[in-house]
Write a protein that holds these residues in place. Structure first.
Motif, short mmCIF file in Angstrom:
data_model
loop_
_atom_site.label_atom_id
_atom_site.label_comp_id
_atom_site.label_asym_id
_atom_site.label_seq_id
_atom_site.Cartn_x
_atom_site.Cartn_y
_atom_site.Cartn_z
N VAL A 133 0.85 -1.20 0.00
CA VAL A 133 0.00 0.00 0.00
C VAL A 133 0.88 1.25 0.00
N ARG A 134 1.93 1.24 0.86
CA ARG A 134 2.84 2.40 0.92
C ARG A 134 3.50 2.65 -0.42
N ASN A 135 3.89 1.56 -1.09
CA ASN A 135 4.60 1.70 -2.37
C ASN A 135 3.65 1.87 -3.56
N LYS A 136 2.35 1.84 -3.26
CA LYS A 136 1.32 2.02 -4.29
C LYS A 136 1.50 1.05 -5.46
N THR A 137 1.84 -0.20 -5.14
CA THR A 137 1.95 -1.21 -6.19
C THR A 137 0.54 -1.67 -6.57
N ALA A 138 0.45 -2.47 -7.65
CA ALA A 138 -0.87 -2.97 -8.07
C ALA A 138 -1.51 -3.76 -6.93
N LEU A 139 -0.69 -4.56 -6.24
CA LEU A 139 -1.19 -5.33 -5.10
C LEU A 139 -1.73 -4.40 -4.02
N GLY A 140 -0.96 -3.35 -3.72
CA GLY A 140 -1.36 -2.40 -2.69
C GLY A 140 -2.67 -1.72 -3.03
N LEU A 141 -2.81 -1.35 -4.29
CA LEU A 141 -4.04 -0.65 -4.70
C LEU A 141 -5.24 -1.58 -4.55
N GLN A 142 -5.03 -2.86 -4.86
CA GLN A 142 -6.12 -3.84 -4.74
C GLN A 142 -6.51 -4.06 -3.28
N ALA A 143 -5.49 -4.08 -2.41
CA ALA A 143 -5.72 -4.46 -1.02
C ALA A 143 -6.23 -3.32 -0.15
N LYS A 144 -5.91 -2.08 -0.52
CA LYS A 144 -6.13 -0.94 0.37
C LYS A 144 -7.57 -0.80 0.87
N ALA A 145 -8.53 -0.89 -0.04
CA ALA A 145 -9.93 -0.66 0.36
C ALA A 145 -10.36 -1.70 1.39
N CYS A 146 -9.98 -2.96 1.17
CA CYS A 146 -10.35 -4.03 2.12
C CYS A 146 -9.73 -3.73 3.48
N MET A 147 -8.46 -3.39 3.47
CA MET A 147 -7.74 -3.17 4.73
C MET A 147 -8.33 -1.99 5.50
N ASP A 148 -8.60 -0.90 4.79
CA ASP A 148 -9.16 0.28 5.46
C ASP A 148 -10.52 0.00 6.06
N ALA A 149 -11.26 -0.94 5.45
CA ALA A 149 -12.60 -1.26 5.97
C ALA A 149 -12.54 -2.33 7.05
N GLY A 150 -11.33 -2.84 7.32
CA GLY A 150 -11.20 -3.89 8.34
C GLY A 150 -11.60 -5.26 7.82
N LYS A 151 -11.76 -5.37 6.48
CA LYS A 151 -12.14 -6.66 5.90
C LYS A 151 -10.91 -7.43 5.45
N LEU A 152 -11.12 -8.69 5.11
CA LEU A 152 -10.00 -9.49 4.64
C LEU A 152 -9.76 -9.22 3.15
N VAL A 153 -8.52 -9.28 2.78
CA VAL A 153 -8.11 -9.19 1.38
C VAL A 153 -8.45 -10.57 0.77
N PRO A 154 -8.90 -10.63 -0.51
CA PRO A 154 -9.30 -11.92 -1.07
C PRO A 154 -8.23 -13.02 -0.92
N ASP A 155 -8.72 -14.23 -0.67
CA ASP A 155 -7.83 -15.38 -0.44
C ASP A 155 -6.77 -15.52 -1.53
N ALA A 156 -7.20 -15.41 -2.80
CA ALA A 156 -6.27 -15.66 -3.91
C ALA A 156 -5.05 -14.74 -3.81
N ILE A 157 -5.27 -13.50 -3.38
CA ILE A 157 -4.17 -12.53 -3.30
C ILE A 157 -3.18 -12.94 -2.20
#
Ligand code: AMP
Length: 218
Positions: free
Chosen positions: A39-63
């Motif tokens: 998320v800090r480095n704004k990578t594709a992974l970070g961009l995908q994960a950020k919304a889930c993390m901010d909402a306190g939800k889990l990031v999808p299993d596949a990731i």
């Protein structure tokens, strides 16, 4: 030594995993740390994960499964590793089991760390970390020498956005629904050990070392 640290957010499993990792020179793999770095480095992974993390939800299993597979393939993990914050769902645990089995390996122990819900909320909301070097402090239980400043690198301490009270409740209910079933999952596999996470860091670590010694792992 192949260990998993299980337990709700804020229980202190990352702290204990870190202590065991440095004592035995095994890598600690924290999916939360890896995701926060992305998320800090704004990578594709970070961009995908950020919304889930901010909402306190889990990031999808596949990731997260992809992240862990990549990490475990690194030579540094060949002699052992400590997993902190993974697996967090039954499908993640099944994938991990299949991956290890394909290499002729298995988990030595899954340490289920627990403290009261009230204590978890206190630990989470008082937690502060250094955005530069990732050192973790607590305003009451492990305060830095100078308020708001990292002892290790002098960086300015910050509260993780998901450690705010509103998000903490969401994370705890996600834990109850999606992660707590892993306690039974691993108990049935005969690899679960319970660790009382209450009290001071050193006290919990003594109990953990005694447990690992009793299991012939330390
Ligand atoms: P942690 O630092 O372990 O509390 O993780 C922080 C956040 O990262 C969690 O609230 C999730 O959004 C995400 N996360 C970390 N590990 C996992 C995992 N194994 N599965 C899904 N999401 C995860």
């Amino acid at each position: 030594m192949r260990l998993v640290f299980l337990g709700p957010p804020g229980v202190g499993k990352g702290t204990q995993a870190e202590l065991v990792a440095s004592r035995f020179h095994h890598p600690k793999i924290s999916t939360g740390d890896i995701l926060r770095e992305a998320v800090r480095n704004k990578t594709a992974l970070g961009l995908q994960a950020k919304a889930c993390m901010d909402a306190g939800k889990l990031v999808p299993d596949a990731i997260v499964i992809g992240i862990v597979k990549e990490k475990l393939a690194e030579p540094v993990c060949a002699n052992g590793f400590l997993l902190d914050g993974f697996p967090r769902t039954v499908p993640q645990a099944q994938e991990l089991g299949a991956l290890l089995e394909s290499k002729g390996l298995r988990l030595d122990r899954v340490i289920n760390v627990s403290v009261s819900r009230e204590e978890v909320v206190r630990r989470l909301t008082g937690r502060r970390s250094c955005p530069k070097c990732q050192a973790v402090f607590h305003v009451d239980f492990a305060p830095p020498q100078k308020a708001g400043i990292c002892d290790r690198c002098g960086g300015e301490l910050a509260q993780r956005s998901d450690d705010r009270k509103e998000t903490v409740e969401a994370r705890l209910s996600v834990y109850e629904q999606q992660t707590a079933p892993l306690i039974e999952y691993y108990r049935q596999q005969g690899v679960l050990s319970e660790l009382d996470g209450s009290g001071r860091i050193e006290e919990v670590n003594r109990r953990l070392m005694a447990l690992l010694t009793a299991k012939g792992l330390a």
